[in-house]
Design a protein around this motif. Structure first.
Motif, short mmCIF file in Angstrom:
data_model
loop_
_atom_site.label_atom_id
_atom_site.label_comp_id
_atom_site.label_asym_id
_atom_site.label_seq_id
_atom_site.Cartn_x
_atom_site.Cartn_y
_atom_site.Cartn_z
N VAL A 41 22.77 58.38 8.63
CA VAL A 41 21.57 59.18 8.93
C VAL A 41 21.67 60.54 8.25
N ASN A 42 20.58 60.92 7.59
CA ASN A 42 20.58 62.19 6.86
C ASN A 42 19.36 63.04 7.21
N ILE A 43 18.78 62.77 8.38
CA ILE A 43 17.61 63.52 8.83
C ILE A 43 17.85 64.03 10.25
N ALA A 44 17.06 65.00 10.67
CA ALA A 44 17.14 65.51 12.03
C ALA A 44 16.48 64.52 12.98
N PRO A 46 14.02 62.91 15.37
CA PRO A 46 12.58 63.11 15.58
C PRO A 46 12.25 63.19 17.07
N SER A 47 11.01 63.53 17.38
CA SER A 47 10.62 63.71 18.78
C SER A 47 9.82 62.55 19.35
N GLY A 48 9.17 61.74 18.54
CA GLY A 48 8.36 60.63 19.05
C GLY A 48 9.20 59.52 19.63
N VAL A 49 8.62 58.73 20.53
CA VAL A 49 9.35 57.65 21.19
C VAL A 49 9.80 56.58 20.20
N VAL A 50 8.89 56.09 19.40
CA VAL A 50 9.22 55.04 18.43
C VAL A 50 10.19 55.59 17.38
N GLU A 51 9.89 56.78 16.88
CA GLU A 51 10.75 57.39 15.87
C GLU A 51 12.15 57.63 16.41
N THR A 59 21.41 55.60 13.77
CA THR A 59 22.61 56.40 14.06
C THR A 59 23.75 55.51 14.56
N GLY A 60 23.40 54.44 15.27
CA GLY A 60 24.40 53.51 15.78
C GLY A 60 25.14 52.76 14.68
N ARG A 61 24.62 52.78 13.48
CA ARG A 61 25.27 52.11 12.34
C ARG A 61 26.15 53.06 11.53
N LYS A 62 26.25 54.30 11.97
CA LYS A 62 27.02 55.31 11.24
C LYS A 62 28.42 54.81 10.91
N GLY A 63 28.82 55.01 9.67
CA GLY A 63 30.17 54.65 9.24
C GLY A 63 30.26 53.27 8.59
#
Length: 85
Positions: A41-44, A46-51, A59-63
């Motif tokens: 992940v390279n973004i901040a 987001p605030s929406g539910v779907v996003e 993020t769970g796939r990091k690494g």
């Protein structure tokens, strides 16, 4: 066929499935696709539910390496093909 070629072929076929996968399956495909094509992940956040759900799944796939993510995406898509294709 190379991993990249197979990934492109399979990801293209997923877009043409007759029915949409469940939300959890769709998030799994999305997160693996993003990890395979972008990497970690390279973004901040987001605030929406779907996003937020998509962000958290990715993020769970990091690494996971991009090649491993491509292979996992291919394997999952092939598993779901008979159900939705």
């Amino acid at each position: 066929m190379s991993l990249d070629q197979e990934f492109q072929q399979v990801s293209g076929s997923v877009r043409n499935w007759k029915t949409r996968p469940s939300d959890s399956e769709n998030l799994a495909l999305y997160s693996l696709y993003k990890q395979a094509t972008v990497g970690d992940v390279n973004i901040a956040a987001p605030s929406g539910v779907v996003e937020s759900a998509k962000f958290n799944a990715w993020t769970g796939r990091k690494g996971i390496s991009q090649d491993d993510a491509k292979q996992q995406y291919i394997d999952l898509a092939k598993q779901l093909q008979s159900k939705y294709g």
